[in-house]
Design an enzyme around this catalytic site. Structure first.
Site, PDB file in Angstrom:
ATOM      1  N   PRO A   2     -18.977  -7.203 -26.573  1.00 41.93           N
ATOM      2  CA  PRO A   2     -18.760  -7.734 -25.226  1.00 41.93           C
ATOM      3  C   PRO A   2     -17.288  -7.658 -24.825  1.00 41.93           C
ATOM      4  CG  PRO A   2     -20.114  -9.223 -26.523  1.00 41.93           C
ATOM      5  CD  PRO A   2     -19.592  -8.192 -27.475  1.00 41.93           C
ATOM      6  N   GLU A   3     -17.039  -7.322 -23.577  1.00 48.67           N
ATOM      7  CA  GLU A   3     -15.660  -7.311 -23.086  1.00 48.67           C
ATOM      8  C   GLU A   3     -15.305  -8.711 -22.589  1.00 48.67           C
ATOM      9  OE1 GLU A   3     -14.181  -3.855 -21.284  1.00 48.67           O
ATOM     10  OE2 GLU A   3     -15.782  -2.559 -22.024  1.00 48.67           O
ATOM     11  N   LYS A  52     -11.284 -11.745 -26.168  1.00 47.23           N
ATOM     12  CA  LYS A  52     -12.636 -11.789 -26.709  1.00 47.23           C
ATOM     13  C   LYS A  52     -12.845 -12.962 -27.656  1.00 47.23           C
ATOM     14  CE  LYS A  52     -12.982  -6.773 -26.254  1.00 47.23           C
ATOM     15  NZ  LYS A  52     -13.272  -5.475 -26.911  1.00 47.23           N
ATOM     16  N   ASN A 163     -13.710  -0.781 -23.901  1.00 48.56           N
ATOM     17  CA  ASN A 163     -13.840   0.646 -23.639  1.00 48.56           C
ATOM     18  C   ASN A 163     -14.193   0.951 -22.184  1.00 48.56           C
ATOM     19  OD1 ASN A 163     -13.612   3.236 -24.543  1.00 48.56           O
ATOM     20  ND2 ASN A 163     -15.660   3.355 -25.420  1.00 48.56           N
ATOM     21  N   ARG A 257     -13.389   5.356 -30.929  1.00 51.15           N
ATOM     22  CA  ARG A 257     -14.165   4.980 -29.731  1.00 51.15           C
ATOM     23  C   ARG A 257     -14.254   6.167 -28.785  1.00 51.15           C
ATOM     24  NH1 ARG A 257     -14.294  -0.531 -28.917  1.00 51.15           N
ATOM     25  NH2 ARG A 257     -15.966  -0.030 -27.454  1.00 51.15           N
TER      26      ARG A 257
END
Length: 268
Positions: A2-3, A52, A163, A257
């Protein structure tokens, strides 16, 4: 993973559900049972988010009264009925009317205020916090030869940025992902765009980055279907035409990523 907008939204929802209550705190799974027992019977104080990281504090005389949570890749913290105890629940906070169940976090620890301060000190400027000052972050980037794409994923610089927000704000500003940080002249614009996009994510619970002229309704295209549930320009759109210029979206791997960008719109 989760961002940051997800964690800030979660902190807000926890405060709405449990402020001014003395909830039951337990660990149905058992792995957090000792810590939960120390909190059970304490008044709920507040939940705060930095990047986060989620901190849930209780009004307890013990110095260890803050639950430090990082959801990691598979963690979730969901609300439901206090009568429904299903799945492997690491931490449950519940009243007679609502329960919040934590499952599969990367970590869930009971810490002191001093330990919370130490954890936050390792993080940079969170675009979702009103008290964030990115000045020192800009100075560090101005001395870095790393790409701006890599720097945007550094939680010691931009906690909460993941991302999707990384790829989307670079596209929206026409910035080449490989541009060295020290050569990037648009840091204030990057910061302002992140603040706007991520705040909208807190409000809506999804990531939408396309401007009004590029929505499905405006372009007469079908809505995007993706796990994150929003309209985006480049994220996970490799090989598909750019909504602005029609060039196929490119993708590569950076620091483990996937990175997405438009080779035409992001030349500079």
């Amino acid at each position: 993973m989760p961002e940051g907008h997800v964690i800030h939204r979660l902190a807000r929802d926890l405060n709405t559900a449990f402020s001014h209550t003395i909830p039951a705190v337990s660990s149905p799974q058992g792995r957090f049972a000792t810590e939960a027992a120390r909190l059970d019977g304490s008044a709920y104080d507040t939940a705060t988010a930095v990047g986060k990281h989620l901190f849930v504090a209780f009004k307890n005389s013990s110095p260890f009264h803050i639950v430090h949570i990082h959801l990691g890749l598979i963690g979730s913290f969901r609300f439901g009925s206090p009568d429904d105890v299903t799945g492997i629940i690491r931490l449950r906070i519940a009243t007679d009317t609502i329960a919040a169940d934590l499952r599969g976090p990367q970590w869930c620890r009971l810490i002191t205020e001093e330990e919370q301060q130490a954890a936050v000190a390792k993080l940079g400027a969170d675009p979702l916090r009103a008290d964030a000052d990115p000045t020192a972050v800009f100075e560090r980037i101005g001395r870095s030869s790393k790409s701006i794409a890599a720097l945007l994923m550094d939680q010691s610089l931009f906690p909460g940025v993941g991302n999707i927000y990384r790829a989307e704000t670079l596209f929206r500003l026409g910035i080449n992902p490989s541009l060295p940080g020290r050569d990037c002249t648009q840091l204030p614009e990057i910061w302002a765009d992140l603040v706007e996009l991520m705040a909208d994510g807190v409000d809506t619970g999804r990531i939408d980055t396309v401007r009004p002229e590029h929505t499905p309704e405006a372009m007469g295209r079908p809505p995007r279907k993706d796990d994150h549930g929003g309209e985006v320009y480049v994220y996970r759109r490799a090989g598909q035409p750019c909504y602005v210029c029609g060039t196929p979206i490119a993708a590569t791997e950076l620091a483990g990523r996937n990175l997405f960008w438009c080779p035409n719109c992001q030349k500079g």
